[in-house]
Design a protein around this motif. Structure first.
Motif, PDB file in Angstrom:
ATOM      1  N   ALA A  56       1.231  -0.975   0.451  1.00  0.00           N
ATOM      2  CA  ALA A  56      -0.050  -0.040  -0.373  1.00  0.00           C
ATOM      3  C   ALA A  56       0.756   1.086  -0.119  1.00  0.00           C
ATOM      4  N   VAL A  57       1.756   1.361   0.608  1.00  0.00           N
ATOM      5  CA  VAL A  57       2.722   2.553   0.740  1.00  0.00           C
ATOM      6  C   VAL A  57       3.483   2.493  -1.048  1.00  0.00           C
ATOM      7  N   THR A  62       2.756   1.480  -3.631  1.00  0.00           N
ATOM      8  CA  THR A  62       1.135   2.396  -4.066  1.00  0.00           C
ATOM      9  C   THR A  62       1.195   3.684  -4.177  1.00  0.00           C
ATOM     10  N   ALA A  63       1.427   3.837  -3.048  1.00  0.00           N
ATOM     11  CA  ALA A  63       0.652   5.588  -3.524  1.00  0.00           C
ATOM     12  C   ALA A  63       2.007   6.079  -3.154  1.00  0.00           C
ATOM     13  N   GLY A  64       2.795   5.721  -2.927  1.00  0.00           N
ATOM     14  CA  GLY A  64       4.049   6.495  -3.077  1.00  0.00           C
ATOM     15  C   GLY A  64       4.461   6.626  -5.167  1.00  0.00           C
ATOM     16  N   THR A  65       4.446   5.779  -5.419  1.00  0.00           N
ATOM     17  CA  THR A  65       4.403   6.082  -7.398  1.00  0.00           C
ATOM     18  C   THR A  65       2.880   6.575  -7.475  1.00  0.00           C
ATOM     19  N   ALA A  66       2.287   6.415  -7.396  1.00  0.00           N
ATOM     20  CA  ALA A  66       0.676   7.555  -7.321  1.00  0.00           C
ATOM     21  C   ALA A  66       0.798   9.145  -7.058  1.00  0.00           C
ATOM     22  N   LEU A  67       1.121   9.343  -6.186  1.00  0.00           N
ATOM     23  CA  LEU A  67       2.307  10.476  -5.333  1.00  0.00           C
ATOM     24  C   LEU A  67       2.774  11.495  -6.023  1.00  0.00           C
ATOM     25  N   TRP A  75       0.855  12.587  -9.567  1.00  0.00           N
ATOM     26  CA  TRP A  75      -0.600  13.429  -9.053  1.00  0.00           C
ATOM     27  C   TRP A  75       0.306  14.890  -9.288  1.00  0.00           C
ATOM     28  N   THR A 123      -4.209  13.626 -12.147  1.00  0.00           N
ATOM     29  CA  THR A 123      -5.128  12.665 -11.481  1.00  0.00           C
ATOM     30  C   THR A 123      -5.617  11.165 -12.427  1.00  0.00           C
ATOM     31  N   ALA A 128      -1.972   4.274  -9.733  1.00  0.00           N
ATOM     32  CA  ALA A 128      -2.022   2.857  -8.255  1.00  0.00           C
ATOM     33  C   ALA A 128      -3.218   1.839  -8.627  1.00  0.00           C
ATOM     34  N   GLY A 159      -1.901  -1.552  -7.344  1.00  0.00           N
ATOM     35  CA  GLY A 159      -1.640  -2.533  -6.628  1.00  0.00           C
ATOM     36  C   GLY A 159      -2.145  -3.289  -6.762  1.00  0.00           C
TER      37      GLY A 159
END
Length: 378
Positions: A92-93, A95-100, A103, A202, A209, A213
């Motif tokens: 989860a961390v 995936t959030a890092g790549t998406a951020l 973004w 976005t 993500a 994910g």
């Protein structure tokens, strides 16, 4: 074509010189301090991925890289341990890092470059993360402080090699200031605010993500500790999204190149390439891949897969036995990235830099008002 081959060979030679320099420094550090061999893999991966973005960077951008890259490398070392101990939370961390990182592109070129720098250690983590190493190589992962130091060494190696390569031109310009200087690249046109809602950044972040994910979930379910292969494929296929067709093309090229690279590595393993010879072949594969990458992404995928297969063979894994598993993981990752790009808030196709856009024409209709300034014949 000959001029392009020579120019790309020159750039690939610069990158490989920086890679060998950083590798040598990391090898000395490993022996002097007693670190884990992961530092060597991290040094090579960071230098290869950093050399391209830093080739045309100004001093401010390089200072930003010197600050962000070591910090990100240290945090990714902690993330590797988190993935090993708590897979779901670590996934989860990650995936959030790549998406951020995607973004934040909405905030301009500086934020885009910062996001790219942050993702470099994340990609390096997928090359040979702790859980994917054989038991004999899992004795101890490098901690975050040493990983940060490797990031500093990667920056220094890239800057030193590129600076020395550009030094003759700088000296010539200083001695002959009146000589006409070659025209640099044209400044990028100012971007207009996109009317697309949600914004393209976005949309691409959500697609990344979703793809990454899902690759984490299916990778662990189908491939057990070989989960990095679908995750890496999902990331590189969706990165730099220029539309659905672009993602589909990269997914196909990634799979085709990986098939060729795996076959090459399998043949090298069957021929008895092991030990130091395997390490030499890893650098040869990277050099050829860097040289041919601008012509087609499949060459880069083939070279990178060859290098990774040889590297895992160096750590004791059998490339021939892992051939079906590797191809399955690559196919799963590419399919997930393509599915996310096509059906989750798809991004309209963007023009490729350097290629003129084809204007759309409309058929005249009887109900359409005449253009402004044109008199109605009636």
């Amino acid at each position: 074509m000959t001029a392009k081959l020579i120019r790309h060979a020159y750039e690939a030679a610069l990158t490989m010189t920086a890679v060998l320099l950083c590798y040598t420094l990391a090898l000395w550090l490993e022996g002097a301090v007693g670190l884990h061999p992961d530092v060597l893999v991290l040094a090579v991966a960071l230098t290869v991925t950093l050399a391209g973005p830093q080739r045309s960077a100004d001093p401010r951008q390089r200072l930003t890289a010197l600050v962000l890259l070591p910090v990100a490398a240290g945090l990714c070392a902690l993330l590797a341990r988190l993935l090993s101990a708590h897979y779901t939370l670590g996934a989860a961390v990650f995936t959030a890092g790549t998406a951020l990182a995607i973004w934040i592109r909405r905030y301009g070129p500086a934020a885009t470059k910062a996001g790219t720098l942050v993702t470099l250690p994340l990609v390096a983590l997928l090359v040979v993360p702790g859980p994917a190493l054989p038991p004999a190589a899992r004795s101890g992962l490098v901690n975050w402080g040493w990983s940060a130091l490797i990031g500093v060494l990667a920056c220094g190696s890239v800057w030193l090699v590129q600076g020395l390569a550009d030094l003759p031109g700088a000296l010539r310009a200083r001695r002959h200031p009146d000589d006409p200087r070659p025209a640099g690249p044209a400044p990028a046109p100012a971007r207009r605010a996109s009317r697309l809602r949600p914004r393209p950044s976005t949309r691409m972040a959500l697609q990344m993500a979703a793809g990454v994910g899902a690759a984490f979930a299916l990778g662990r379910l189908l491939l057990d500790h070989h989960w990095p292969w679908p995750v890496l494929t999902a990331y590189v296929t969706a990165a730099g999204n220029r539309g659905r067709t672009d993602v589909l093309r990269k997914g196909i090229e990634r799979f085709v190149g990986a098939c060729g690279g795996t076959l090459l590595a399998t043949g090298a393993a069957a021929a008895g390439a092991s030990g130091r010879l395997a390490v030499v072949l890893v650098f040869v594969a990277l050099a050829v891949a860097l040289w041919l990458r601008p012509f087609n992404y499949a060459y880069w995928a083939a070279g990178l897969t060859t290098a990774l297969s040889l590297l895992l063979g160096y750590f004791g894994q059998d490339a021939r036995e892992l051939l079906p598993t590797r191809l399955e993981g690559i196919a799963v990752g590419a399919a997930l990235a393509v599915a996310a790009a096509w059906w989750l808030l798809p991004v309209p196709r963007r023009p490729v830099p350097g290629r003129p856009a084809v204007p759309r024409t409309r058929r005249p209709t009887a109900h359409r008002a005449p253009p402004e300034g044109e008199q109605n014949p009636r």
